[in-house]
Design an enzyme around this catalytic site. Structure first.
Site, PDB file in Angstrom:
ATOM      1  N   GLU A 148      34.021  -0.302  40.328  1.00 18.04           N
ATOM      2  CA  GLU A 148      33.912  -1.065  39.386  1.00 18.04           C
ATOM      3  C   GLU A 148      33.882  -2.765  39.789  1.00 18.04           C
ATOM      4  O   GLU A 148      33.421  -3.494  39.057  1.00 18.04           O
ATOM      5  CB  GLU A 148      34.859  -1.145  38.086  1.00 18.04           C
ATOM      6  CG  GLU A 148      36.190  -1.273  38.656  1.00 18.04           C
ATOM      7  CD  GLU A 148      37.011  -0.132  39.312  1.00 18.04           C
ATOM      8  OE1 GLU A 148      36.410   0.843  39.907  1.00 18.04           O
ATOM      9  OE2 GLU A 148      38.232  -0.058  39.325  1.00 18.04           O
TER      10      GLU A 148
ATOM     11  N   CYS B 185      39.487   6.290  42.587  1.00 11.44           N
ATOM     12  CA  CYS B 185      40.854   6.039  43.323  1.00 11.44           C
ATOM     13  C   CYS B 185      41.728   7.133  42.854  1.00 11.44           C
ATOM     14  O   CYS B 185      41.656   8.263  43.408  1.00 11.44           O
ATOM     15  CB  CYS B 185      41.112   4.695  43.071  1.00 11.44           C
ATOM     16  SG  CYS B 185      42.434   4.035  44.303  1.00 11.44           S
TER      17      CYS B 185
ATOM     18  N   HIS C 251      37.147   1.409  44.595  1.00 13.03           N
ATOM     19  CA  HIS C 251      36.891   0.809  43.398  1.00 13.03           C
ATOM     20  C   HIS C 251      35.572   0.371  43.105  1.00 13.03           C
ATOM     21  O   HIS C 251      35.233  -0.904  43.245  1.00 13.03           O
ATOM     22  CB  HIS C 251      37.988  -0.191  43.046  1.00 13.03           C
ATOM     23  CG  HIS C 251      39.093   0.359  42.800  1.00 13.03           C
ATOM     24  ND1 HIS C 251      39.733   0.994  41.449  1.00 13.03           N
ATOM     25  CD2 HIS C 251      40.233   0.499  43.456  1.00 13.03           C
ATOM     26  CE1 HIS C 251      41.024   1.136  41.750  1.00 13.03           C
ATOM     27  NE2 HIS C 251      41.292   1.011  42.845  1.00 13.03           N
TER      28      HIS C 251
HETATM   29  N1  GLN Z   1      48.214   5.239  43.637  1.00  9.90           N
HETATM   30  C1  GLN Z   1      47.206   5.513  44.182  1.00  9.90           C
HETATM   31  C2  GLN Z   1      47.108   5.210  45.813  1.00  9.90           C
HETATM   32  O1  GLN Z   1      48.110   4.375  46.072  1.00  9.90           O
HETATM   33  C3  GLN Z   1      46.067   5.252  43.762  1.00  9.90           C
HETATM   34  C4  GLN Z   1      45.855   3.819  43.556  1.00  9.90           C
HETATM   35  C5  GLN Z   1      44.605   3.223  42.870  1.00  9.90           C
HETATM   36  O2  GLN Z   1      44.113   3.922  41.987  1.00  9.90           O
HETATM   37  N2  GLN Z   1      44.252   1.907  42.845  1.00  9.90           N
HETATM   38  O3  GLN Z   1      46.616   5.535  46.578  1.00  9.90           O
END
Ligand code: GLN
Length: 545
Positions: free
Chosen positions: A519, A382, A517
């Site tokens: 995970e 992410c 994600h």
């Molecule tokens: N802050 C980043 C976004 O909003 C990544 C978010 C995250 O890693 N879950 O896109």
């Protein structure tokens, strides 16, 4: 019709009610029953999405896009049953639903009150869509005696009364502390906390007593006598080295047997626990160890990265390796390159996890650069993928101003806010200045995998995958061609081709960034392919150094 097991906690918080609920779910499943797990959280936030992971741990995300309590992650990992928005209720969400109904005029004429309106909403929430299950396990968050959890306890008391004992029971998790000066285990806190429960009209049938050493038979009898339960239903719950040992340990102490006995179900035969035994065997007897540096911001509180932690361990299970995590606060890398070398030299893999906000990003970008240049396996998740794209833009394309609009307006928005995107055949929208709660791209979305890519191989040749998202910003495809010319490959895209989902570096031992994600979907029995792949690459790296 489903039977309901309510799981409450007493004496102190952090007794592992979530793991206890998940373990009971796994044991019932291993006896052939269909289970569904739910969590009631007594705080006023509508969902945990806006809570600091420092305070409340990770925000878990379900397929249908709910931002949920991290216990739902344990439920999924232990039972394989995917949770939904309907499996996590906060007081805040229930109140806001009831208040919205009141404003619409649904209760016209009535005085809207905690009892019956809120408690009815709680009972409905817990019972919705449960016909397909044999057991619904409901974990009541908080500690008995807290003002906040009272309405939930009252609602569950009423529900248990309506369902009767053949369809409901209470399992209470307590603490039996060892007092070194006395050289004894103390049962009084358990007695008091059961009294507290009795005070709100609930008699638990099983007590799960957390303790760090065996509870002598006479103490067990004493607890049974004072708390009104059968001695066999006082189940010692010892501290375990791995959470995956817990179902086996609870079974050995008779937890599933006592629950079945309460419901008058057959207690004969053994649950099928061979898969659990295999996992515990692998965790306790690994062939070796690899070290993965996790370069992030919330490194002080492991709960903030719960699923990540577990997914890395699952990656280790896939290779019969122990994965040692080296949590690195990215801010230290802002002291200069020497610090990066000093801290990351010798690690077998580098992972930059999800994150929010600008603080520490300079260090994360340095970590990506180190992994890319030194050819160390890299996994960006992410925010980690966004950092990898910014790193490549700055250092390979020579765009020093490359940044993310998350940190304020910028001239080179390699990562930016996308205001409209499609989900299936629906268009979803968000505004730059919109509410923070629930306005991210959340939940399961499809990514189409490029032929001949590293990820496609990692996912065993799959042409597309469904993975869970939680982010507001996206890698900007306006930079795609230039980044690809510099050596990155956009190997996973949204079906309409507008959102980069995966990037990789083909000319690198293992360098993958994903916008989602992974995970969140990893299970001990079914390690996520990307975590298995990453740990596999780290194992190779370990043989090189
Ligand atoms: N802050 C980043 C976004 O909003 C990544 C978010 C995250 O890693 N879950 O896109």
């Amino acid at each position: 019709m489903a039977r309901f097991v309510f799981i409450t906690g007493g004496v102190v918080s952090s007794l592992g009610k979530g793991i206890a609920a998940a373990s009971l779910g796994a044991l019932l499943q291993a006896r052939g029953y269909r289970v569904r797990l739910r969590k009631l959280d007594p705080y006023l936030n509508v969902d945990p999405g806006t809570m600091s992971p420092y305070q409340h741990g990770e925000v878990f995300v379900t397929d249908d896009g709910a931002e949920a309590d991290l216990d739902l992650g344990h439920y999924e990992r232990f039972t394989g049953v995917h949770a939904t928005q309907a499996d996590n209720w906060t007081t805040g969400r229930l109140y806001s639903d009831v208040i919205a109904k009141e404003r619409r005029g649904d209760y016209l004429g009535a005085t809207v009150q905690v009892i019956p309106h809120i408690t009815d909403a709680m009972k409905d929430a817990v019972q919705a869509d449960t016909d397909a299950y044999d057991f619904v396990l409901v974990e009541v968050g908080g500690t008995v005696g807290d003002i906040e959890s009272l309405p939930f306890l009252e609602a569950m008391r009423q529900l248990a009364n309506e369902l009767g004992p053949t369809r409901s029971m209470f399992v209470h998790v307590t603490l039996v502390p060892y007092i070194p000066a006395a050289g004894e285990l103390k049962t009084k806190p358990t007695q008091h906390s059961v009294k507290e429960l009795l005070g709100v009209g609930i008699q638990p049938q099983v007590l799960l007593c957390r303790c760090d050493r065996p509870i002598p038979e006479n103490e067990r009898r004493k607890i049974a006598l004072f708390c009104n339960v059968r001695p066999e239903s006082v189940i010692p719950a010892y501290d375990a080295k791995s959470i995956y040992q817990v179902p086996l340990a609870y079974h050995a102490e008779g937890l599933d047997r006592e629950v079945l006995r309460h419901f008058n179900l057959s207690i004969y035969g053994e649950p099928r626990l061979d898969a659990w035994e295999r996992i515990v065997e692998r965790i306790t007897n690994p062939e070796g160890e690899v070290t993965i540096a996790v370069v992030g911001k919330y490194t002080g509180l492991l709960d903030a990265y719960k699923s990540l932690n577990e997914a890395l361990a699952h990656g280790g299970i896939a290779h019969n390796m122990r994965v040692k995590l080296d949590w690195v606060d990215s801010e230290i890398f802002e002291r200069g390159e020497d610090e990066v070398v000093r801290r990351l030299q010798g690690v077998h893999g580098i992972l930059v996890p999800g994150g929010f906000g600008e603080r520490g990003t300079g260090g994360k970008i340095e970590a990506v650069r180190f992994a890319r240049e030194r050819r160390i396996p890299f996994f960006g998740i992410c925010f980690g993928m966004q950092m990898a794209c910014i790193e490549a833009a700055r250092n390979l394309l020579n765009i020093p101003g490359a940044s993310s609009t998350e940190f304020g307006p910028c001239a080179e928005p390699v990562v930016g806010l996308l205001e409209e995107w499609t989900r299936g055949n629906r268009v979803e929208k968000r505004e730059a200045g919109g509410d923070l709660g629930g306005t991210m791209r959340l939940g399961q979305y499809q990514a189409v995998l490029a032929e001949g890519s590293l990820v496609r191989a990692a996912y065993a040749g799959a042409a597309s995958v469904m993975e869970r998202h939680r982010h507001r910003f996206e890698v900007n495809i306006a930079y795609k061609d230039r980044l690809e010319a510099a050596g990155l490959r956009f190997s996973g895209m949204s079906p309409d081709g507008s959102l980069p989902e995966i990037i990789e570096i083909p000319d690198h031992p293992w360098f993958i960034g994903v916008q989602y994600h992974p995970e969140l979907k990893s299970k001990p029995f079914e390690p996520h392919p990307l975590f298995a792949g990453f740990v596999g690459a780290a194992v190779k790296q370990a043989r090189l150094v």
